[in-house]
Design a protein around this motif. Structure first.
Motif, PDB file in Angstrom:
ATOM      1  N   VAL A   1      20.914  53.002  70.910  1.00 52.31           N
ATOM      2  CA  VAL A   1      22.011  52.333  70.284  1.00 52.31           C
ATOM      3  C   VAL A   1      22.543  52.828  68.900  1.00 52.31           C
ATOM      4  CG1 VAL A   1      22.805  49.902  69.597  1.00 52.31           C
ATOM      5  CG2 VAL A   1      21.426  50.185  71.792  1.00 52.31           C
ATOM      6  N   GLY A   2      23.658  53.058  68.471  1.00 53.26           N
ATOM      7  CA  GLY A   2      24.072  53.328  67.142  1.00 53.26           C
ATOM      8  C   GLY A   2      25.276  52.874  66.657  1.00 53.26           C
ATOM      9  N   GLY A   3      25.777  53.472  65.800  1.00 53.81           N
ATOM     10  CA  GLY A   3      27.218  53.482  65.069  1.00 53.81           C
ATOM     11  C   GLY A   3      28.334  53.290  66.286  1.00 53.81           C
ATOM     12  N   ASP A   4      28.145  54.120  67.152  1.00 54.26           N
ATOM     13  CA  ASP A   4      29.194  54.184  68.257  1.00 54.26           C
ATOM     14  C   ASP A   4      29.390  53.117  68.870  1.00 54.26           C
ATOM     15  OD1 ASP A   4      29.574  57.489  69.963  1.00 54.26           O
ATOM     16  OD2 ASP A   4      30.367  56.551  68.549  1.00 54.26           O
ATOM     17  N   HIS A   5      28.071  52.311  69.067  1.00 55.53           N
ATOM     18  CA  HIS A   5      28.180  50.916  69.968  1.00 55.53           C
ATOM     19  C   HIS A   5      29.068  49.808  69.042  1.00 55.53           C
ATOM     20  CE1 HIS A   5      25.001  52.936  72.328  1.00 55.53           C
ATOM     21  NE2 HIS A   5      25.667  51.851  73.108  1.00 55.53           N
ATOM     22  N   ILE A   6      28.816  50.102  67.612  1.00 60.85           N
ATOM     23  CA  ILE A   6      29.479  49.014  66.625  1.00 60.85           C
ATOM     24  C   ILE A   6      30.809  49.339  66.989  1.00 60.85           C
ATOM     25  CG2 ILE A   6      29.647  48.222  64.480  1.00 60.85           C
ATOM     26  CD1 ILE A   6      26.957  49.369  63.777  1.00 60.85           C
ATOM     27  N   THR A   7      31.343  50.616  66.948  1.00 57.46           N
ATOM     28  CA  THR A   7      32.769  51.014  66.878  1.00 57.46           C
ATOM     29  C   THR A   7      33.278  50.521  68.184  1.00 57.46           C
ATOM     30  OG1 THR A   7      32.356  53.012  65.517  1.00 57.46           O
ATOM     31  CG2 THR A   7      34.173  52.759  66.636  1.00 57.46           C
ATOM     32  N   ASN A   8      32.479  50.701  69.235  1.00 62.60           N
ATOM     33  CA  ASN A   8      33.002  50.348  70.617  1.00 62.60           C
ATOM     34  C   ASN A   8      33.205  48.732  70.655  1.00 62.60           C
ATOM     35  OD1 ASN A   8      33.602  50.656  73.374  1.00 62.60           O
ATOM     36  ND2 ASN A   8      31.326  49.745  73.718  1.00 62.60           N
ATOM     37  N   ASP A   9      32.304  48.104  70.092  1.00 65.51           N
ATOM     38  CA  ASP A   9      32.409  46.572  70.151  1.00 65.51           C
ATOM     39  C   ASP A   9      33.544  46.228  69.468  1.00 65.51           C
ATOM     40  OD1 ASP A   9      28.829  45.650  69.880  1.00 65.51           O
ATOM     41  OD2 ASP A   9      29.936  46.628  71.392  1.00 65.51           O
ATOM     42  N   ILE A  10      33.905  46.719  68.266  1.00 63.39           N
ATOM     43  CA  ILE A  10      35.109  46.470  67.497  1.00 63.39           C
ATOM     44  C   ILE A  10      36.144  46.725  68.171  1.00 63.39           C
ATOM     45  CG2 ILE A  10      36.230  46.886  65.405  1.00 63.39           C
ATOM     46  CD1 ILE A  10      33.586  47.564  64.136  1.00 63.39           C
ATOM     47  N   SER A  11      36.391  47.923  68.640  1.00 61.50           N
ATOM     48  CA  SER A  11      37.434  48.419  69.490  1.00 61.50           C
ATOM     49  C   SER A  11      37.691  47.403  70.621  1.00 61.50           C
ATOM     50  CB  SER A  11      37.227  49.837  70.073  1.00 61.50           C
ATOM     51  OG  SER A  11      37.889  49.934  71.527  1.00 61.50           O
ATOM     52  N   MET A  12      36.622  47.014  71.448  1.00 60.72           N
ATOM     53  CA  MET A  12      36.964  45.826  72.663  1.00 60.72           C
ATOM     54  C   MET A  12      37.129  44.550  72.000  1.00 60.72           C
ATOM     55  SD  MET A  12      34.038  47.270  74.982  1.00 60.72           S
ATOM     56  CE  MET A  12      34.325  46.215  76.390  1.00 60.72           C
ATOM     57  N   GLY A  13      36.433  44.186  71.060  1.00 61.83           N
ATOM     58  CA  GLY A  13      36.632  42.838  70.530  1.00 61.83           C
ATOM     59  C   GLY A  13      38.013  42.624  69.789  1.00 61.83           C
ATOM     60  N   LEU A  14      38.322  43.631  69.170  1.00 64.55           N
ATOM     61  CA  LEU A  14      39.691  43.304  68.355  1.00 64.55           C
ATOM     62  C   LEU A  14      40.807  44.037  69.208  1.00 64.55           C
ATOM     63  CD1 LEU A  14      38.639  44.074  64.775  1.00 64.55           C
ATOM     64  CD2 LEU A  14      38.665  41.800  66.125  1.00 64.55           C
ATOM     65  N   ARG A  15      40.594  44.867  70.248  1.00 64.04           N
ATOM     66  CA  ARG A  15      41.581  45.335  71.194  1.00 64.04           C
ATOM     67  C   ARG A  15      42.340  46.384  70.580  1.00 64.04           C
ATOM     68  NH1 ARG A  15      41.187  40.435  73.073  1.00 64.04           N
ATOM     69  NH2 ARG A  15      40.310  40.084  74.895  1.00 64.04           N
ATOM     70  N   ILE A  16      41.660  47.201  69.828  1.00 61.99           N
ATOM     71  CA  ILE A  16      42.366  48.126  69.025  1.00 61.99           C
ATOM     72  C   ILE A  16      41.629  49.596  69.447  1.00 61.99           C
ATOM     73  CG2 ILE A  16      42.974  46.799  66.947  1.00 61.99           C
ATOM     74  CD1 ILE A  16      40.494  47.877  65.694  1.00 61.99           C
ATOM     75  N   PRO A  17      42.335  50.880  69.353  1.00 60.58           N
ATOM     76  CA  PRO A  17      41.658  52.068  69.690  1.00 60.58           C
ATOM     77  C   PRO A  17      40.678  52.411  68.962  1.00 60.58           C
ATOM     78  CG  PRO A  17      43.985  52.297  68.992  1.00 60.58           C
ATOM     79  CD  PRO A  17      43.716  51.046  69.070  1.00 60.58           C
ATOM     80  N   MET A  18      39.766  53.411  69.431  1.00 62.96           N
ATOM     81  CA  MET A  18      38.530  53.654  68.945  1.00 62.96           C
ATOM     82  C   MET A  18      38.540  54.314  67.445  1.00 62.96           C
ATOM     83  SD  MET A  18      35.619  53.220  70.935  1.00 62.96           S
ATOM     84  CE  MET A  18      34.350  54.412  70.633  1.00 62.96           C
ATOM     85  N   THR A  19      39.801  55.103  67.388  1.00 64.07           N
ATOM     86  CA  THR A  19      39.615  55.977  65.999  1.00 64.07           C
ATOM     87  C   THR A  19      39.815  54.828  65.012  1.00 64.07           C
ATOM     88  OG1 THR A  19      42.089  56.200  66.850  1.00 64.07           O
ATOM     89  CG2 THR A  19      40.415  58.187  67.108  1.00 64.07           C
ATOM     90  N   ARG A  20      40.546  53.747  65.506  1.00 65.76           N
ATOM     91  CA  ARG A  20      41.167  52.634  64.416  1.00 65.76           C
ATOM     92  C   ARG A  20      40.036  52.064  64.133  1.00 65.76           C
ATOM     93  NH1 ARG A  20      46.893  50.986  64.813  1.00 65.76           N
ATOM     94  NH2 ARG A  20      47.002  53.071  65.109  1.00 65.76           N
ATOM     95  N   ALA A  21      39.190  51.813  65.078  1.00 70.97           N
ATOM     96  CA  ALA A  21      38.109  50.684  65.043  1.00 70.97           C
ATOM     97  C   ALA A  21      36.984  51.378  63.917  1.00 70.97           C
ATOM     98  CB  ALA A  21      37.286  50.531  66.531  1.00 70.97           C
ATOM     99  N   GLU A  22      36.640  52.747  64.115  1.00 71.26           N
ATOM    100  CA  GLU A  22      36.011  53.581  63.492  1.00 71.26           C
ATOM    101  C   GLU A  22      36.382  53.233  62.012  1.00 71.26           C
ATOM    102  OE1 GLU A  22      33.171  55.215  64.643  1.00 71.26           O
ATOM    103  OE2 GLU A  22      32.577  56.203  62.528  1.00 71.26           O
ATOM    104  N   LYS A  23      37.631  53.649  61.764  1.00 71.53           N
ATOM    105  CA  LYS A  23      38.188  53.691  60.153  1.00 71.53           C
ATOM    106  C   LYS A  23      37.746  52.351  59.688  1.00 71.53           C
ATOM    107  CE  LYS A  23      41.975  55.125  58.106  1.00 71.53           C
ATOM    108  NZ  LYS A  23      43.586  55.196  58.270  1.00 71.53           N
ATOM    109  N   LEU A  24      38.199  51.026  60.421  1.00 68.99           N
ATOM    110  CA  LEU A  24      37.953  49.980  60.032  1.00 68.99           C
ATOM    111  C   LEU A  24      36.566  49.505  59.749  1.00 68.99           C
ATOM    112  CD1 LEU A  24      39.709  47.163  59.888  1.00 68.99           C
ATOM    113  CD2 LEU A  24      38.969  46.618  61.918  1.00 68.99           C
ATOM    114  N   LYS A  25      35.604  50.108  60.705  1.00 70.10           N
ATOM    115  CA  LYS A  25      34.260  49.846  60.414  1.00 70.10           C
ATOM    116  C   LYS A  25      33.588  50.372  59.017  1.00 70.10           C
ATOM    117  CE  LYS A  25      31.185  52.547  62.189  1.00 70.10           C
ATOM    118  NZ  LYS A  25      30.514  53.075  63.326  1.00 70.10           N
TER     119      LYS A  25
END
Lengths: 477, 403
Positions: B233-257
């Motif tokens: 489990v790593g940063g990718d999972h956090i990004t994935n969670d954000i992307s799914m939770g906020l319904r935004i694309p992965m790239t933007r979720a990564e940036k937001l994180k």
């Protein structure tokens, strides 16, 4: 999440009344029975039946019946089914006594020899007449045992199919596939015994274990319905971190399953998942999702799950299905034609089409899509068409009112076993009920997003690829 | 490579591939000459899933490092991670023959082999056997047994192993380039070499390297590795969670994180929002800051809790005199040290490589801890090897014969 509340132990108590007898007929049957006893089986009576006194003496079964005292004089039947049949005839009184009171009878026999082929069908028939539901476990001989034995076995198998509610047929040839070529013949036979033992246990558990989503005997018969068929059976158990996946993989690896390849042709598959209280919804879902990859869209999935404290950390997956071998050479209604005819039992034929019709009309996919409020309601509802008691009912009814209308059997609930279910079942509602029975559990659409296609990370029973807030049910936004 | 004290560490991470070129100084320090990196594709949870793509990315990173350091790279040390890596402690034992009572190097090698003779799954291979301590005739705490007298030599090892094929995949990916692979090192072990000082290892410390796809950990007590492992489990999972939770694309979720994310809850104004900018710069979606932080917090808390439960199998967690050191890309998340402190109940801090000279920007970035650690490991290895072949080795043998 599924939680087992205290009240759920109640049904189990009730079921204790449901007497199960497991009968090993002949040498192979005795071996299989010994295996079952040694592996441990609670709440069931084991009866070894044989012509051969020596083999009988060495059996570890709790009760034993010697047949053919006059005909064989304590020796074996010498590979002659006629002799086996007469031996059983001769001891009919003793056999009836042994079978008395059983609600469910499992007859294990190795077909092809004398006692197994000759006596087993007769015993199954007696059990049936006694009002029990009969499931026969038959092993077919290895091809190298000769054509004559194979012919005898096939004949006996047809006979068994006629008199039993379901026949689970194991082909020794297929069983040998997983035994190493170098392994001794003992081992090859042992594999057969172990497989029988597992499947008897699995079926007993399927029917007995208090289920959150219970599988009744009707579903079992539906899964095994295509007669003259090859039984697909798989059982897997695991207690590792990734136990859901592993248990299913093991079940699919079973020699009778051919790595799940044969599942694609099956019409109906019965799946029973059981585990300790720690079993999670995700795990059940993993199993079902993976299983869905192995079956066709139109296949009916009969799904049951149960929580059993005794399982501890383990989780087991049982798959039962059948495959018509030669384009269903034996259509269902032919089953109990002649032999049972003198007994007023024609309605027996009826359930078959009923079960057949329903599954096909509702593809499983839609069933899952329909949401149902809670698994709890399920438990009370699903057990409804409990056929276990039905033969008993019939036997009671038969002498008085001859030939009850065919539909009646299906409609009749099992008052003795599940009295509390009765009010739910307005006969008119029946069809609906049967359809609704399976929709029980609606899985939340859990997605893994980016990790959809990667190997799941399952730690402590949780799929870590699924966002934490989803798993913990924390609402965001 | 021109000179043997030039070393290259290559880490194929889930989010980026980094290549660090370093030079070992005679006094034991390391000078970073250059760092090459490339975004990683074809890697999930620390393991290669798309061979071709991953190879291209590694190539890019290596070329980048060659340009920056002006050095031609021929051989590398690679870092290995992935959920398949497991570890355990085992004790090996040899009894010296009757007529001899002085322990020599051969015995030490034997005891190491002996300790490895445990059943690991057939498809697994050993990565490291790390010595914890020697015991001679039941007397423990011996650090270097060669030359000591005794009849029975025992040694405790921490053994790290992983699935052979998966390790081979990474090695092959590098060899195809073609580059020589000097050694394969478990990334957490590498990170610990530069994040911790010897003193900290002695006092007891836990290093948690949270990368893109995996969380690697290693625990030192009394200067020796006691526990190690990987949680996929790593940063990718956090990004994935954000992307799914906020319904935004992965790239933007990564940036937001990276830009706005924090693990601290209850620290923002009620209704405080973050404005997600559109690609074109127009105002896009508004995201409630507390929601974002909750998602991150839940994931990290769970990860730490899982780690804690794993570490609690053995009692070492109570002996962390120096506490917890968090490194890796994810350690830059705001408040992660507080969260770890809260979960483990031990002081925790975000940390990066120390005792380096050269490119400050490189070694102060926790993302490079593992790659720099690989160099430190390489240096230690070469240091180990040289004396044996060199003058000191000869002298040693000479003295042995004299005795």
């Amino acid at each position: 999440m599924i939680q087992l509340s205290r009240n759920y132990s109640l049904p189990e108590k009730k079921e204790d009344d449901l007497a199960i007898k497991i009968i090993g007929v002949g040498g192979a049957g005795a071996n299989a029975l010994d295996r079952i006893v040694l592996d441990g089986m609670e709440h069931a009576e084991m009866i070894a039946i044989n012509t051969d006194v020596q083999s009988l003496a060495s059996s570890v079964a709790t009760s034993k019946v010697q047949i053919g005292r006059e005909v064989t004089r304590g020796l074996g039947a010498g590979g002659d089914p006629e002799l086996g049949y007469h031996a059983a005839r001769e001891a009919a009184g003793e056999l009836r006594e042994a079978l008395a009171g059983a609600r469910m009878v499992f007859v294990c026999a190795g077909l092809g020899g004398g006692t197994g082929s000759g006596a087993a069908p007769l015993i199954a028939e007696m059990a049936h007449e006694n009002g029990a539901l009969v499931v026969a476990f038959a092993t077919l001989p290895f091809a190298f045992e000769g054509k004559r034995r194979t012919a005898q076995a096939m004949e006996a198998l047809h006979e068994l199919q006629r008199v039993s509610d379901a026949v689970v047929c194991f082909e020794n040839d297929r069983m040998g596939d997983i035994v190493l070529p170098k392994a001794g013949i003992h081992q090859a036979f042992a594999v057969a015994d172990t497989t029988i033992s597992q499947s008897v246990r699995a079926i007993v558990n399927v029917v007995r274990r208090p289920g959150l989503i219970r599988i009744g005997f009707d579903e079992l018969i539906a899964a095994l319905r295509s007669q003259n068929s090859r039984c697909l059976f798989g059982f897997g158990e695991s207690d590792s971190d990734n136990r859901a996946h592993e248990a299913l993989a093991l079940a699919l690896k079973n020699p009778l399953m051919n790595r799940g390849k044969m599942l694609t042709d099956a019409q109906a598959v019965l799946v029973q998942i059981s585990g300790g209280p720690g079993m999670t919804l995700t795990e059940v879902e993993i199993v079902m999702q993976e299983l869905n990859r192995h079956v066709e869209d139109h296949t009916q999935i009969l799904f049951g799950t149960s929580v059993d404290g005794k399982m501890g950390n383990r989780m087991s997956v049982t798959l039962i299905s059948s495959l018509s071998a030669e384009g269903s050479a034996q259509p269902a209604p032919m089953r109990r034609a002649s032999k049972t005819a003198p007994k007023p039992e024609p309605p027996v034929v009826e359930p078959e089409p009923a079960f057949e019709a329903e599954p096909e009309s509702i593809p499983i996919a839609t069933e899952y899509a329909t949401p149902l409020p809670e698994p709890v309601t399920t438990t009370s509802e699903e057990a409804e068409p409990e056929p276990v008691a039905e033969p008993a009912m019939e036997e009671d009814a038969a002498p008085v009112a001859e030939l009850p209308p065919p539909a009646r059997r299906v409609r009749k609930p099992a008052p003795k076993i599940e009295p509390e279910q009765t009010p739910e079942l307005a006969p008119a509602k029946k069809d609906k009920c049967v359809q609704a029975r399976q929709e029980v559990m609606q899985f939340e659409p859990v997605t893994r997003g980016r990790f959809e296609k990667s190997e799941p990370t399952i730690v402590e029973g949780q799929d870590l690829d699924v966002p934490t807030f989803l798993r913990k049910n924390v609402r965001v936004k | 490579m021109a000179s043997s004290n030039l070393m290259v560490g290559l880490e194929i991470g889930t989010s980026k591939i980094c290549v660090v070129v370093g030079e070992g100084k005679p006094d034991g320090t390391i000078k970073i000459l250059g760092v090459g990196q490339a975004p990683s594709r074809g890697v999930r949870k620390g393991e290669i899933v798309d061979f071709e793509t991953a190879m291209k990315c590694v190539h890019e990173a290596v070329v980048d490092a060659e340009e920056k350091s002006d050095i031609m790279i021929r051989s590398v040390y690679i870092g290995i991670t992935g959920a398949h890596i497991q570890s355990f402690n085992n004790r090996g034992c040899v009894t010296l023959p009757e007529e001899r009572d002085e322990i020599d190097e051969q015995d030490v090698d034997d005891v190491k082999i002996n300790a490895r003779e445990v059943s690991i799954p057939a498809q697994n291979a050993f990565l490291h056997s790390i010595i914890q301590s020697y015991h001679i005739d039941g007397h423990d705490g011996v650090l270097s047994p060669v030359g000591m007298l005794g009849q029975r030599l025992e040694a405790d090892f921490h053994i790290i192993h992983g699935v052979r094929n998966r390790i081979q995949n990474t090695i092959r990916c590098v060899k195809e380039l073609p580059l020589d692979v000097e050694d394969v090192v478990f990334t957490a072990f590498a990170s610990a070499q530069v994040v911790l000082t010897q003193h900290q290892k002695n006092l007891g410390a836990l290093v948690i390297d949270i990368g893109g796809g995996t969380t690697d950990y290693i625990l030192y007590v009394d200067g020796a590795v006691r526990q190690s492992g990987v949680l996929a489990v790593g940063g990718d999972h956090i990004t994935n969670d954000i992307s799914m939770g906020l319904r935004i694309p992965m790239t933007r979720a990564e940036k937001l994180k990276i830009e706005e994310g924090s693990t601290v809850l209850g620290n923002c104004l009620p209704g405080e929002t973050v404005l997600l900018k559109d690609d074109s710069g127009f105002a896009g979606k508004e995201v409630e800051r507390e929601t974002l932080n909750t998602i991150i917090h839940m994931r990290l808390r769970e990860t730490f809790e899982l780690l804690k439960r794993r570490l609690e199998d053995e009692p070492y967690l109570d002996y962390l005199g120096e506490g917890i050191f968090i490194t890796g890309g994810c350690s830059q998340l705001n408040g992660i040290d507080n969260l770890a402190e809260e979960v483990f109940g031990v002081p925790a801090r975000s940390s990066h490589a120390r005792t380096m000279s050269g490119l400050t920007s490189a070694f102060e970035n926790p993302q490079f801890s593992a790659a720099i650690g690989l160099i430190k490991y390489a240096q230690a290895m070469q240091g180990d090897r040289q004396p044996r072949g060199g003058i000191r080795g000869l002298m040693g043998k000479f003295f042995q014969r004299m005795r």
